[in-house]
Motif scaffolding. Structure first.
Motif: not given
Length: 376
Positions: A7-10, A26-29, A39-48
């Motif tokens: 959700e924090n990916m602008p 919520n990427g961390r949760q 089909d597609v996963l878009l993350v930032r550094s908080v997601t393992q």
């Protein structure tokens, strides 16, 4: 296609609307259950992104991370599953470089000194470290580089060892990935011995990963070394920084050095291009038109700016002191660290401000620094 995105990916909904339906999380949760059927996963550094997260998914066609670092991605697992992966190297390099440069100007103002009189050691000379060097060299600051990986790869620039930088530099700025193996592991790269060896009145900046510095050792050293000035944008144990360390840090922010609107948009559009290639569709230039006009879009310079005036120009684009104040007031609150990151939407890069000069002086160095129109 079902697209799950942090959700924090602008701009992610606007950019990916032509490919599929975007669901924000919520990427961390993020849980394995939420990822089921995607089909597609878009993350930032908080997601393992690991086996646990992918446990209920057998449909992923692409994983993208709008980050430079990839230590949160199990790349071997994705390769075994045949899932294409792409990150966004360099997307926020300009933002991090400008953050570090502005932080150094702020420290110079705090200490009543001049940045130009200091030698800066840059540890990590990849995309972000190179942008720090670009800013400093444009302003006429002497820089030394340390990067064993780049040196071993045949990079023609002159490199020094980390201990040489610590012995000779007045400022150390960290821009390395977090690694536990390789030529020189970066986990606790600055341990208690190296922290204690920093020059008198040295400045230390960390804009890469918190665990590159042993934070407990830093706390002990800082208690004994009031002369050291610290800029920490990243923290060991994020999103829970060591509370006793925070008051000892001169500039403290919640891992937002790369959080310019330009950098965020760049990362999102880079992932769109990568996914387009995987799907064999024609990629579009999505970056143009996404960014709003900055409130200060054009400034006329009547004289050559000195360091104080340069800092004022930088503050028109990004006043680092605001993030420092907000961090200190909110980091210890439940979810405060992540909320500060989520709500960080105001930061711009130097290029958002066009400078027009009067006659009789040159400001080409401001163009090299990144401002627009400085040679007009």
């Amino acid at each position: 296609m079902k697209i799950i995105a942090d959700e924090n990916m602008p701009y992610v909904e606007q950019v990916f609307a032509d490919i599929g339906e975007v669901s924000l999380v919520n990427g961390r949760q993020l849980s394995a259950e939420q990822l089921e059927g995607a089909d597609v996963l878009l993350v930032r550094s908080v997601t393992q992104v690991n086996a646990q997260l992918l446990a209920h998914n057998d449909s992923l066609k692409f994983v993208g991370s709008a980050t430079i670092g990839t230590d949160h991605i199990d790349a071997q697992l994705l390769a075994q599953k045949g899932i294409p992966f792409s990150n966004a190297p360099g997307c926020n390099a300009i933002a991090v470089g400008e953050y570090a440069f502005i932080a150094m100007l702020e420290l110079a103002a705090m200490t009543g000194s001049s940045l130009k009189q200091r030698t800066v050691g840059i540890v990590g000379a990849g995309n972000t470290g190179s942008q720090v060097a670009r800013c400093l060299e444009a302003y006429g600051v002497k820089t030394l580089l340390c990067d064993p990986v780049q040196a071993a790869s045949g990079d023609s620039r002159e490199f020094h060892t980390l201990d040489e930088l610590i012995a000779s530099c007045d400022v150390i700025s960290l821009h390395v990935p977090l690694t536990k193996g390789g030529i020189e592991p970066t986990w606790y790269l600055l341990d208690e011995a190296r922290l204690s060896a920093l020059k008198p009145d040295a400045w230390l900046l960390n804009c890469c990963r918190g665990e590159v510095i042993d934070n407990r050792a830093l706390f002990r050293v800082k208690q004994q070394r009031a002369d050291l000035k610290l800029v920490l944008d990243v923290w060991e144990g994020e999103p829970n920084p060591m509370p006793e360390l925070v008051p000892l840090v001169d500039i403290a922010t919640p891992h937002i050095a790369g959080y310019s609107l330009e950098g965020k948009a760049r990362g999102t559009t880079m992932l769109h291009s990568a996914l387009s290639q995987v799907l064999n569709i024609e990629p579009e230039n999505k970056l143009d038109g996404l960014l709003p006009v900055h409130v200060f879009s054009r400034i006329k310079l009547e004289n050559q700016p000195d360091e104080g005036a340069l800092l004022q120009l930088c503050r028109l684009i990004y006043d680092l002191r605001d993030d420092d104040r907000k961090f200190r007031a909110n980091y210890a609150l439940a979810g405060g660290f992540d909320q500060l990151r989520k709500n960080h939407t105001h930061r711009r890069e130097f290029s958002a401000l066009a400078l027009v000069k009067g006659s009789g002086f040159e400001v080409d160095w401001l163009t090299k620094l990144g401002f627009s129109g400085a040679s007009l």
